[in-house]
Write a protein that holds these residues in place. Structure first.
Motif, PDB file in Angstrom:
ATOM      1  N   ILE A  79      15.636  -5.128  -1.088  1.00  0.00           N
ATOM      2  CA  ILE A  79      14.386  -4.415  -1.370  1.00  0.00           C
ATOM      3  C   ILE A  79      14.423  -3.769  -2.753  1.00  0.00           C
ATOM      4  O   ILE A  79      13.443  -3.820  -3.502  1.00  0.00           O
ATOM      5  CB  ILE A  79      14.092  -3.378  -0.271  1.00  0.00           C
ATOM      6  CG1 ILE A  79      13.773  -4.093   1.049  1.00  0.00           C
ATOM      7  CG2 ILE A  79      12.936  -2.477  -0.668  1.00  0.00           C
ATOM      8  CD1 ILE A  79      13.582  -3.172   2.237  1.00  0.00           C
ATOM      9  N   SER A  83      12.088  -4.707  -5.949  1.00  0.00           N
ATOM     10  CA  SER A  83      11.302  -3.639  -6.572  1.00  0.00           C
ATOM     11  C   SER A  83      11.555  -3.523  -8.069  1.00  0.00           C
ATOM     12  O   SER A  83      10.974  -2.662  -8.728  1.00  0.00           O
ATOM     13  CB  SER A  83      11.612  -2.296  -5.899  1.00  0.00           C
ATOM     14  OG  SER A  83      11.310  -2.341  -4.518  1.00  0.00           O
ATOM     15  N   SER A 224       8.582  -8.075  -0.176  1.00  0.00           N
ATOM     16  CA  SER A 224       8.792  -6.628  -0.241  1.00  0.00           C
ATOM     17  C   SER A 224       7.894  -5.890   0.752  1.00  0.00           C
ATOM     18  O   SER A 224       6.729  -6.257   0.941  1.00  0.00           O
ATOM     19  CB  SER A 224       8.497  -6.130  -1.657  1.00  0.00           C
ATOM     20  OG  SER A 224       8.483  -4.713  -1.695  1.00  0.00           O
ATOM     21  N   ASP A 226       6.374  -3.315   0.248  1.00  0.00           N
ATOM     22  CA  ASP A 226       5.211  -2.828  -0.500  1.00  0.00           C
ATOM     23  C   ASP A 226       4.011  -3.755  -0.361  1.00  0.00           C
ATOM     24  O   ASP A 226       2.863  -3.331  -0.534  1.00  0.00           O
ATOM     25  CB  ASP A 226       5.546  -2.684  -1.987  1.00  0.00           C
ATOM     26  CG  ASP A 226       6.527  -1.554  -2.248  1.00  0.00           C
ATOM     27  OD1 ASP A 226       6.640  -0.661  -1.379  1.00  0.00           O
ATOM     28  OD2 ASP A 226       7.185  -1.562  -3.305  1.00  0.00           O
TER      29      ASP A 226
END
Length: 252
Positions: A79, A83, A224, A226
């Motif tokens: 992750i 990112s 991800s 996100d």
């Protein structure tokens, strides 16, 4: 189910799931009973099936086959990398994380783990090896880290190895993952799940990796977390179809 959620672990949730199975057994209109669990649910379903022969099949959606600390180690790295965290930064952070996980694994009680984590991070900070997030004080950051990793749920998860439980599961098992799952990596877990079950004599095991899907079985770009809320698709229709076909073949 009442109880204290703050002190609950996967064992408590497995007990809840088993209670649901036992209730369904009292209903005359219910035939075969199976369990489908996602992520932690993919840990819980085998727990119940290993102890309750009335569970006739289980589906593990992004379930785990390896110990929790190894999952969290891979997950954190993947992750952070997705990112945009530079490799040099990862090379600093990941050894610290692994050391903290090892302190949890070695501890018998939460307070012991907490004290050891605080002591380690204090000494790390004093030596200049701990970088704090912007706007965060040292003591607050260390205490928050120690608290998050020594909750009953997290301590249980970090120490839990699913393999011994999987070895007790005798019913048919379907285990599926997305190739872009950054929380439960398919290439680390699916082979172990299959090998563990088959080594224990369970030949009714099906595993499948779906290309391009994330932890929530959405088609995605990076995988991800996100992205989760930005994707319109809730769950891949292809996977839903395959689940239906597999279950119907068992229950026809």
């Amino acid at each position: 189910s009442e109880g204290d959620f703050g002190s609950a672990t996967s064992v408590d949730f497995a007990s809840d799931a088993n209670s649901a199975v036992q209730y369904l057994q009292t209903r005359a209109e219910i035939g075969k009973i199976g369990l489908m669990g996602h992520s932690e649910g993919g840990i819980i379903a085998p727990m119940v099936a290993a102890e309750n022969p009335e569970v006739k099949f289980i589906v593990m959606l992004a379930g785990t086959g390896i110990r929790g600390d190894k999952i969290l180690d891979w997950q954190s790295n993947a992750i952070l990398k997705a990112s945009g965290v530079p490799k040099a930064e990862l090379d600093k952070v990941m050894p610290i994380n692994r050391r903290i996980y090892s302190l949890v694994l070695a501890a018998q009680k939460p307070e012991e783990a907490r004290q050891n984590i605080v002591s380690y991070m204090d000494s790390l900070y004093a030596a200049g090896g701990l970088e704090l997030p912007p706007g965060t004080g040292k003591d607050d950051f260390i205490q928050q880290t120690a608290s998050s990793l020594t909750s009953p749920w997290m301590m249980y998860f970090l120490k839990y190895d699913p393999a011994p439980t999987l070895a007790k599961v005798k019913c048919p098992v379907l285990a599926v993952n997305g190739s872009k799952d950054l929380q439960v990596p398919s290439k680390l877990n699916l082979p172990v799940i299959k090998q563990t079950l088959q080594k224990a004599g369970n030949r009714r095991v099906t595993t499948k990796e779906y290309k391009g899907l994330n932890h929530l079985f959405q088609n995605c770009k990076t995988g991800s977390p996100d992205e989760y809320a930005t994707i319109d698709e809730t769950f891949s229709p292809k996977v839903l179809k395959d689940l239906r076909v597999w279950i119907n073949r068992l229950t026809d």
